[in-house]
Write a protein that holds these residues in place. Structure first.
Motif, PDB file in Angstrom:
ATOM      1  N   THR A  25       0.421  -0.988  -0.055  1.00 39.29           N
ATOM      2  CA  THR A  25      -0.187   0.355   0.186  1.00 39.29           C
ATOM      3  C   THR A  25       0.522   1.492   0.598  1.00 39.29           C
ATOM      4  O   THR A  25       0.336   2.127  -0.657  1.00 39.29           O
ATOM      5  N   LYS A  29       0.812   4.033  -3.075  1.00 40.34           N
ATOM      6  CA  LYS A  29       0.910   5.427  -2.510  1.00 40.34           C
ATOM      7  C   LYS A  29       2.393   6.260  -3.643  1.00 40.34           C
ATOM      8  O   LYS A  29       2.463   7.226  -3.786  1.00 40.34           O
ATOM      9  N   GLU A  33       2.332   9.024  -6.621  1.00 43.10           N
ATOM     10  CA  GLU A  33       3.091  11.030  -5.883  1.00 43.10           C
ATOM     11  C   GLU A  33       4.998  10.386  -6.522  1.00 43.10           C
ATOM     12  O   GLU A  33       4.343  11.756  -7.861  1.00 43.10           O
TER      13      GLU A  33
END
Length: 72
Positions: A25, A29, A33
């Motif tokens: 996870t 993420k 980004e």
């Protein structure tokens, strides 16, 4: 009073302990980004190149080369 505090403290500690996101996870993420930042940088570079091409600036001069050393 002590009984209420004795029950309240473990509940507060339990509520404060949230599950941390797993590696996958966090990785996903971070990857998203980074991808967004890369796209923004690419867009900025393309915009700068377009502006430079539109301004009709002369080509940058070639750097001067120093004379070869005599070896002394």
């Amino acid at each position: 009073m002590r009984a209420a505090v004795a029950l309240l403290v473990p509940l507060l500690l339990l509520a404060a302990c949230k599950d941390e996101p797993d590696f996958d996870t966090r990785y996903d993420k971070a990857a998203k980004e980074i991808e967004m930042r890369a796209r923004a940088m690419d867009a900025d570079i393309a915009e700068s190149e377009k502006a430079a091409a539109a301004s009709d600036l002369p080509a940058p001069a070639k750097p001067a080369n120093a004379a070869p050393s005599s070896g002394e």
